[in-house]
Enzyme design. Sequence first.
Site, PDB file in Angstrom:
ATOM      1  N   PRO A   1      12.856  30.014   0.361  1.00 53.76           N
ATOM      2  CA  PRO A   1      12.328  30.806   1.295  1.00 53.76           C
ATOM      3  C   PRO A   1      12.020  30.379   2.588  1.00 53.76           C
ATOM      4  CG  PRO A   1      10.729  30.384  -0.571  1.00 53.76           C
ATOM      5  CD  PRO A   1      12.149  29.952  -0.917  1.00 53.76           C
TER       6      PRO A   1
ATOM      7  N   GLU B   1      16.909  16.639  -4.727  1.00 59.93           N
ATOM      8  CA  GLU B   1      15.761  17.691  -3.911  1.00 59.93           C
ATOM      9  C   GLU B   1      15.594  17.278  -2.353  1.00 59.93           C
ATOM     10  OE1 GLU B   1      12.041  17.406  -6.118  1.00 59.93           O
ATOM     11  OE2 GLU B   1      11.054  18.229  -4.496  1.00 59.93           O
TER      12      GLU B   1
ATOM     13  N   ARG C   1      11.063  28.213  13.474  1.00 60.53           N
ATOM     14  CA  ARG C   1       9.733  27.987  12.320  1.00 60.53           C
ATOM     15  C   ARG C   1       9.238  26.739  12.531  1.00 60.53           C
ATOM     16  NH1 ARG C   1      10.248  26.689   5.973  1.00 60.53           N
ATOM     17  NH2 ARG C   1       8.008  26.835   5.468  1.00 60.53           N
TER      18      ARG C   1
ATOM     19  N   HIS D   1      13.639  17.865   1.287  1.00 61.78           N
ATOM     20  CA  HIS D   1      12.840  18.284   2.144  1.00 61.78           C
ATOM     21  C   HIS D   1      12.893  17.738   3.485  1.00 61.78           C
ATOM     22  CE1 HIS D   1      10.743  20.373  -1.190  1.00 61.78           C
ATOM     23  NE2 HIS D   1      10.917  18.951  -1.841  1.00 61.78           N
TER      24      HIS D   1
ATOM     25  N   ARG E   1       1.250  15.909   3.586  1.00 57.88           N
ATOM     26  CA  ARG E   1       0.758  17.348   3.952  1.00 57.88           C
ATOM     27  C   ARG E   1      -0.254  17.660   3.218  1.00 57.88           C
ATOM     28  NH1 ARG E   1       5.892  21.012   5.105  1.00 57.88           N
ATOM     29  NH2 ARG E   1       4.073  22.198   5.952  1.00 57.88           N
TER      30      ARG E   1
ATOM     31  N   TYR F   1      10.145  20.884  11.410  1.00 56.68           N
ATOM     32  CA  TYR F   1      11.328  21.504  10.466  1.00 56.68           C
ATOM     33  C   TYR F   1      12.444  20.969  11.752  1.00 56.68           C
ATOM     34  CZ  TYR F   1       8.341  23.224   7.031  1.00 56.68           C
ATOM     35  OH  TYR F   1       7.394  23.205   6.072  1.00 56.68           O
TER      36      TYR F   1
HETATM   37  C1  DQA Z   1       9.859  22.021   2.629  1.00 51.97           C
HETATM   38  C2  DQA Z   1       8.368  21.701   2.437  1.00 51.97           C
HETATM   39  C3  DQA Z   1       7.874  22.684   1.738  1.00 51.97           C
HETATM   40  O1  DQA Z   1       6.349  22.483   1.137  1.00 51.97           O
HETATM   41  C4  DQA Z   1       7.497  23.935   2.489  1.00 51.97           C
HETATM   42  O2  DQA Z   1       6.949  25.101   1.604  1.00 51.97           O
HETATM   43  C5  DQA Z   1       8.870  24.492   3.106  1.00 51.97           C
HETATM   44  C6  DQA Z   1       9.688  23.446   3.664  1.00 51.97           C
HETATM   45  C7  DQA Z   1      10.682  21.176   3.527  1.00 51.97           C
HETATM   46  O3  DQA Z   1      11.663  21.034   3.694  1.00 51.97           O
HETATM   47  O4  DQA Z   1       9.809  20.160   4.314  1.00 51.97           O
HETATM   48  O5  DQA Z   1       9.337  25.757   3.172  1.00 51.97           O
HETATM   49  O6  DQA Z   1      10.649  22.146   1.561  1.00 51.97           O
END
Ligand code: DQA
Length: 153
Positions: A10, A99, A18, A101, A108, A23
């Site tokens: 999401p 995974e 955003r 991010h 965080r 990001y």
């Molecule tokens: C995220 C980190 C998550 O905590 C957050 O809810 C996101 C983006 C990231 O790519 O850093 O939506 O997955």
Amino acid sequence: MAQILLLNGPNLNLLGQRETHLYGKRTLADIENELSGLAKEAGHSFGSYQSDAEHELLQRIHGCGDDGTDLILFNPAAFTHTSVALRDALLATGTPFFEVHMSNPAAREPFRRQSFFSDIALGVIAGFGPHSYCLALQAAIQHLAAAAEKQPE
Ligand code: DQA
């Protein structure tokens, strides 16, 4: 040749607008195009799917059981910290995944330190902004090459 799927959870459709301090300014389409080119250069096929809805992500993972997907690059976004259902789907299909991010969730808010995926992932790449996706793809390409070497001819 392997089939790689980039799967995003999401709010990742909002990349580029955003929280750009976290990001970055690249859109999801920019990232998809770059990864698609890199995967193809390495001789792999590449697909991408994003949804805000948990049940749609579940269905996409279920599809990996029989659509030939060899490996997933998965940014579950906020579902990282909440979704036992997505974890169970990955365990059910057995599709290997990294995974991904962009931010470093460990640095965080405390609620982001819990991941339902890290312990069952091949690896976790976090904290490199949009470049995290390229690093994950590089890791995937290396993993696939190592796995192919182990296969009997
Ligand atoms: C995220 C980190 C998550 O905590 C957050 O809810 C996101 C983006 C990231 O790519 O850093 O939506 O997955």
